[in-house]
Design an enzyme around this catalytic site. Structure first.
Site, PDB file in Angstrom:
ATOM      1  N   ASP A  96      -2.678  -4.694   0.498  1.00 18.77           N
ATOM      2  CA  ASP A  96      -2.198  -6.795   0.861  1.00 18.77           C
ATOM      3  C   ASP A  96      -2.791  -7.144   2.052  1.00 18.77           C
ATOM      4  O   ASP A  96      -3.211  -8.657   2.173  1.00 18.77           O
ATOM      5  CB  ASP A  96      -0.466  -6.630   0.878  1.00 18.77           C
ATOM      6  CG  ASP A  96       0.161  -5.181   1.475  1.00 18.77           C
ATOM      7  OD1 ASP A  96      -0.650  -4.734   2.233  1.00 18.77           O
ATOM      8  OD2 ASP A  96       1.242  -5.241   1.833  1.00 18.77           O
ATOM      9  N   MET A 115       1.416  -1.574  -0.107  1.00 21.32           N
ATOM     10  CA  MET A 115       0.150   0.067  -0.392  1.00 21.32           C
ATOM     11  C   MET A 115       1.012   1.038   0.315  1.00 21.32           C
ATOM     12  O   MET A 115       2.309   1.633   0.179  1.00 21.32           O
ATOM     13  CB  MET A 115      -1.124   0.176   1.324  1.00 21.32           C
ATOM     14  CG  MET A 115      -1.892  -1.190   1.502  1.00 21.32           C
ATOM     15  SD  MET A 115      -3.026  -1.380   2.439  1.00 21.32           S
ATOM     16  CE  MET A 115      -3.853  -0.187   2.424  1.00 21.32           C
ATOM     17  N   HIS A 116       0.633   2.694  -0.181  1.00 20.83           N
ATOM     18  CA  HIS A 116       0.452   4.312  -0.023  1.00 20.83           C
ATOM     19  C   HIS A 116       1.763   3.929  -1.016  1.00 20.83           C
ATOM     20  O   HIS A 116       1.782   5.161  -1.412  1.00 20.83           O
ATOM     21  CB  HIS A 116       1.658   3.473   1.439  1.00 20.83           C
ATOM     22  CG  HIS A 116       0.486   3.253   2.895  1.00 20.83           C
ATOM     23  ND1 HIS A 116      -0.627   3.699   2.656  1.00 20.83           N
ATOM     24  CD2 HIS A 116       0.497   2.013   3.439  1.00 20.83           C
ATOM     25  CE1 HIS A 116      -1.427   3.110   3.232  1.00 20.83           C
ATOM     26  NE2 HIS A 116       0.085   2.307   4.524  1.00 20.83           N
TER      27      HIS A 116
END
Length: 488
Positions: A233, A77-78
């Site tokens: 995830d 992520m991110h």
């Protein structure tokens, strides 16, 4: 069959799932992280695609993929993946464990004081939005060319389908999503100088987001099948373990360490750096605590101490400390696992890893043991953050590479005082969840529980409370150590 693709930090994993939910085959292709400066953590998106293509070709060499019905995506992520108007990558992607944008976080909080009301989350360097403010200040020539901002797995989707799309769970980690509306917040985008036109379309994780292009389908020897939106995830890993109803709780022991628990509606406690995100399933939310270094600490200490492998280090620790299911301790060494700074509960990108209590008698095995304890105490801090807003289930499902160690899972059960369950598919949790989301996307008439059932328990680890006083005292020392060195 259904295909699940998970873009992790250390590698891309692809799996084939049968109609009855079994993992038929898997392939992995490794990735590396670039750290050119302190606090920086980057990857080249092109390497993501090359690793995915390599894993898919390897899978196709062993199995006939013509029977695949749909594909699901999962990913770290991110990460800020920036494209220009011709879909060219402008710079290496800034990853989830990058800490350079701490000052940008403070700037964003000042510019948009209502950020917690909109997103339910504290402004942290790991999130995507402050990364864009950092780029705006330090790389304006890059910032001015940005046509699209994608999350890592969504760059793979673009290469696969030519569509700009994401899902609610992954978009939750950007600080641009209105969490209750599950849609982009124009106010949050405005705070970083962006518009909705620069964002991908937001889908629920089990919705179809596009179709595999003819070019990629031909290369991978499979049909032009639907591609589900997928999930971040951890949300995908939860779907893989059947963690889909309120209070269901999961621990992910990967590069990072995550406590993930499905909440009863949207709930938040940003003061302790708890994440409150949308789940990969419609009308479902979850809370999540994150420590930035978990199994990665183990890899680090194994290299540091010269053990031949992680397995050899674990065996040495077991030989020294374990007696049945009770773990007898003799080492007083403490370890703070903040090798990449920390999120929950400290939100401190400048936190450092620390060994304390070393003496002439300290051996390499004591350092490995201290790392396992330190990561476990940090995860317990995260569990307490989750418990600050909701109840959790009576047992916790465990996934990730670190979950392969029975010694560590028993240690976690003892320290948490909670039963830990390792289930089938635990080693491929996010990619399994991605495949399940792909199955839901093309089987709308099938009950959710028929696809997202809890896999069979392989091993259950019940807590042993004989060492409870020892752990309580050592945990207090662990927490005190951070307070004493903070800011040094």
């Amino acid at each position: 069959m259904y295909l699940g693709i998970d873009l992790g930090t250390s590698g891309v994993k692809v799996i084939l799932m049968t109609e009855d939910g079994k993992v038929m085959a898997s392939q992995t292709s490794p990735l590396s992280v670039s750290r050119p400066y302190p606090l920086w953590s980057e990857q080249d998106p092109e390497n993501w695609w090359q690793a995915t293509d390599k894993a898919m070709l390897a899978l196709g060499a062993e199995h006939d993929l013509r029977g695949v019905k749909s594909i699901g995506l999962s990913g770290q992520m991110h990460g800020a993946t920036l494209l220009d108007a011709k879909n060219r990558v402008l710079r290496p992607a800034i990853l989830w464990n990058d800490g350079r944008s701490f000052e940008a976080c403070q700037q964003l909080q000042r510019q948009c004081p209502e950020v917690q009301a909109i997103t339910g989350n504290l402004v942290m360097p790991g999130f995507t939005a402050p990364k864009l403010l950092w780029i705006k200040e330090y790389e304006p020539e890059i910032y001015n060319q940005i046509a699209k901002v994608l999350l890592p797995k969504d760059f793979l989707r673009l290469r696969m389908t030519n569509e700009f799309a994401t899902d609610v769970s992954d978009a939750s980690g950007t600080l641009w999503l209105d969490m209750e509306e599950r849609a982009w917040s124009e106010r949050m985008l405005q705070a970083t100088g962006l518009t909705t036109e620069q964002m991908p379309k937001v889908y629920e994780g089990c919705e179809v987001s596009g179709v595999l292009s003819a070019e990629v389908a031909q290369r991978w020897s499979m049909p032009c099948v639907p591609v589900a939106a997928g999930g971040g995830d951890n949300a995908a890993g939860a779907v893989g373990m059947g963690v889909i109803h309120k209070e269901h709780t999961m621990l992910s022991l990967g590069t990072s360490g995550v406590i993930f628990s499905v909440s009863d509606g949207f709930t938040a406690n940003p003061e302790v750096a708890l994440h409150s995100f949308g789940h990969a399933l419609p009308n479902t939310w979850h809370t999540m605590s994150v420590i930035l270094s978990a199994a990665s600490c183990v890899d680090w200490v194994v290299r540091l101490t010269g053990f031949s492998s992680v397995a050899a280090a674990f065996q040495a620790v077991e030989n020294q400390y374990q007696k049945g299911k009770r773990i007898s301790h003799y080492s007083s060494v403490q370890f703070l696992p903040y090798l990449s700074g920390e999120r929950t509960p400290h939100n401190d990108p400048n936190a450092k890893g620390v060994f304390y209590g070393l003496s002439h008698d300290t051996q390499s095995v004591d350092l490995v043991s201290a790392v396992l304890e330190g990561v476990s105490f940090a995860l317990l801090d995260g569990l307490d953050a989750v418990k600050s807003v909701q109840q959790i289930s009576s047992s916790i499902d465990v996934i990730g590479g670190g979950a392969r160690s029975e010694y560590w899972l028993q240690l976690l059960a003892n320290i948490f005082g909670v039963t830990m369950d390792y289930r089938e598919g635990g080693e491929v949790g996010p990619s399994l969840g991605a495949a399940r989301l792909a199955a839901i996307a093309v089987n709308s008439q099938t009950r959710l529980e028929e696809i997202c059932f809890k896999p069979k328990i392989i091993t259950r680890f019940e807590p042993n409370f004989n060492d409870a006083d020892y752990y309580q005292e050592k945990r207090q020392q662990f927490q005190s150590l951070y307070e004493r060195v903070q800011g040094l």
